[in-house]
Design an enzyme around this catalytic site. Structure first.
Site, PDB file in Angstrom:
ATOM      1  N   GLU A  25       0.825  -1.215   0.000  1.00 51.14           N
ATOM      2  CA  GLU A  25       0.000   0.000   0.000  1.00 51.14           C
ATOM      3  C   GLU A  25       0.860   1.266   0.000  1.00 51.14           C
ATOM      4  O   GLU A  25       2.056   1.224   0.307  1.00 51.14           O
ATOM      5  CB  GLU A  25      -0.945   0.014   1.204  1.00 51.14           C
ATOM      6  CG  GLU A  25      -0.237  -0.006   2.552  1.00 51.14           C
ATOM      7  CD  GLU A  25      -1.093   0.542   3.694  1.00 51.14           C
ATOM      8  OE1 GLU A  25      -1.629   1.664   3.547  1.00 51.14           O
ATOM      9  OE2 GLU A  25      -1.205  -0.137   4.720  1.00 51.14           O
ATOM     10  N   LYS A 159      -3.736  -2.807  16.141  1.00 51.38           N
ATOM     11  CA  LYS A 159      -3.106  -1.858  17.062  1.00 51.38           C
ATOM     12  C   LYS A 159      -4.076  -1.499  18.174  1.00 51.38           C
ATOM     13  O   LYS A 159      -5.276  -1.378  17.939  1.00 51.38           O
ATOM     14  CB  LYS A 159      -2.788  -0.612  16.260  1.00 51.38           C
ATOM     15  CG  LYS A 159      -1.577   0.111  16.694  1.00 51.38           C
ATOM     16  CD  LYS A 159      -1.320   1.302  15.835  1.00 51.38           C
ATOM     17  CE  LYS A 159      -0.807   0.938  14.475  1.00 51.38           C
ATOM     18  NZ  LYS A 159      -1.804   0.686  13.484  1.00 51.38           N
TER      19      LYS A 159
HETATM   20  N1  PSU Z   1      -2.249   1.371  10.506  1.00 49.74           N
HETATM   21  C1  PSU Z   1      -0.928   1.626  10.551  1.00 49.74           C
HETATM   22  N2  PSU Z   1      -0.364   2.394   9.579  1.00 49.74           N
HETATM   23  C2  PSU Z   1      -1.098   2.896   8.554  1.00 49.74           C
HETATM   24  C3  PSU Z   1      -2.498   2.597   8.510  1.00 49.74           C
HETATM   25  C4  PSU Z   1      -3.027   1.846   9.498  1.00 49.74           C
HETATM   26  O1  PSU Z   1      -0.241   1.193  11.460  1.00 49.74           O
HETATM   27  O2  PSU Z   1      -0.546   3.591   7.700  1.00 49.74           O
HETATM   28  C5  PSU Z   1      -3.296   3.088   7.353  1.00 49.74           C
HETATM   29  C6  PSU Z   1      -3.618   1.943   6.368  1.00 49.74           C
HETATM   30  O3  PSU Z   1      -3.542   2.462   5.059  1.00 49.74           O
HETATM   31  C7  PSU Z   1      -5.056   1.609   6.689  1.00 49.74           C
HETATM   32  C8  PSU Z   1      -5.579   2.970   7.057  1.00 49.74           C
HETATM   33  O4  PSU Z   1      -5.754   1.029   5.622  1.00 49.74           O
HETATM   34  O5  PSU Z   1      -4.548   3.585   7.812  1.00 49.74           O
HETATM   35  C9  PSU Z   1      -6.867   2.909   7.862  1.00 49.74           C
HETATM   36  O6  PSU Z   1      -7.406   4.165   7.935  1.00 49.74           O
HETATM   37  P1  PSU Z   1      -8.892   4.356   8.471  1.00 49.74           P
HETATM   38  O7  PSU Z   1      -8.807   3.935   9.920  1.00 49.74           O
HETATM   39  O8  PSU Z   1      -9.184   5.807   8.291  1.00 49.74           O
HETATM   40  O9  PSU Z   1      -9.740   3.431   7.676  1.00 49.74           O
END
Ligand code: PSU
Ligand code: MN
Length: 304
Positions: A25, A159
């Site tokens: 990603e 996390k």
């Molecule tokens: N968790 C991490 N690093 C990240 C992300 C999540 O430790 O960079 C990013 C990923 O791209 C994930 C996104 O898909 O955050 C999720 O965002 P949201 O909670 O807004 O869906």
């Protein structure tokens, strides 16, 4: 699809030769880590995948196309530019149509990987059900994507900025397997352990590949979470990191951070409060996931 997809030379060649490919990603580069560590990590992760027998395909939106595999200059641009939109499922059409720069989240990267015929995707952490979601309804689109798009996602667990218990409940409802790679317990990103069990434990890349193949052969749509714990030597102390996450959550609440800004805000805050230790751990776990992910991609290529 030609109208909307473009490939790097390396990925195109891999497709022609039928080599195993690993999707990566770009939100983690543009919004998940600071410059220049983000670009350096992205490059190193790609190299680890090559060293372990697969071809890396970092995915992003550029110039009206979903680009499968970025050049070195493009990696640098996504790490350094400030006009890159965090792109999830809802944003894809808009970013492609307006030809803006988009960094793909887990959800959008899964969509792109499936369009490109890639079955395996490596990242650090997935989005999930946020704490307090019973009020805010903040549930990442990543979870819905895992239930409908046929790509296996290697990560380091969930996390604890998230509500891990609710995240697992959501995934169970949606029929998404959460597999522990050499662990019975769901890892919690910065730490190897949490109080939650995985759906199944697997002890080899082949086991993962066989499970995915059986699932897909049975016509069961969706991916899986392959949870691979951070290496022992890189893990943070549970009470240390959880205390800091609590502080970051309080600050997000006070500042009224909402929507897609929540996850990047929390990651940045945790980095600041750990004086960079969380970033080091994050980098180490992504590299570890790249190694395991490449092995799974190789095994998936063998049982096709
Ligand atoms: N968790 C991490 N690093 C990240 C992300 C999540 O430790 O960079 C990013 C990923 O791209 C994930 C996104 O898909 O955050 C999720 O965002 P949201 O909670 O807004 O869906
Ligand atoms: Mn959200």
């Amino acid at each position: 699809m030609e109208k909307y997809l473009s490939y790097s030379h390396e990925v195109l060649e891999a497709k022609e030769k039928g080599l195993p490919i690993v999707a990566l990603e770009s939100t983690i580069i543009s919004h998940g880590m600071p410059y220049p560590q983000n670009v350096q990590t992205a490059r190193e992760v790609e190299q680890i995948i090559r060293d372990n027998g697969a071809v890396p395909a970092t995915i992003a939106i550029i110039d009206g196309k979903i680009k499968i595999g970025l050049t070195d200059e493009e990696l640098e641009m996504f790490g350094n530019a400030d006009n890159v939109a965090k792109t999830s499922r809802r944003d894809l059409g808009y970013l492609v149509a307006t030809k803006k720069l988009g960094a793909t989240t887990v959800a959008a990267t899964m969509i792109a990987a499936e369009l490109a015929g890639i079955e395996l995707f490596v990242t650090g952490g997935i989005g999930g059900v946020h704490r307090g979601a019973e009020e805010t309804m903040d549930i990442s689109a990543d979870l819905e994507e895992l239930s409908q798009t046929n790509v296996a996602v290697v990560c380091a667990g969930a996390k604890s900025i998230l509500d891990i218990g609710l995240t697992l409940e959501y995934l169970e409802t949606k029929g998404v397997p959460v597999v522990g790679f050499e662990t019975d317990m769901l890892p919690a990103f910065y730490t190897r352990e949490s109080e939650f069990s995985v759906s199944f434990r697997v002890d080899s890349a082949k086991e993962v590949a066989d499970m995915m193949r059986a699932k897909w052969d049975l016509g069961l749509q969706g991916g899986a979470v392959i949870a691979n714990p951070i290496p022992v030597e890189d893990a943070l102390e549970v009470s240390f990191i959880n205390g800091i996450i609590e502080k970051a959550l309080v600050e997000a609440e006070e500042k009224g951070i909402k929507g897609k800004d929540v996850t990047p805000f929390l990651l940045g805050k945790v980095k600041e409060l750990t004086e960079g230790k969380s970033l080091e751990a994050n980098i180490a776990l992504v590299k570890n996931n790249a190694k395991v992910g490449a092995a799974i991609a190789v095994a998936l290529n063998e049982n096709k």
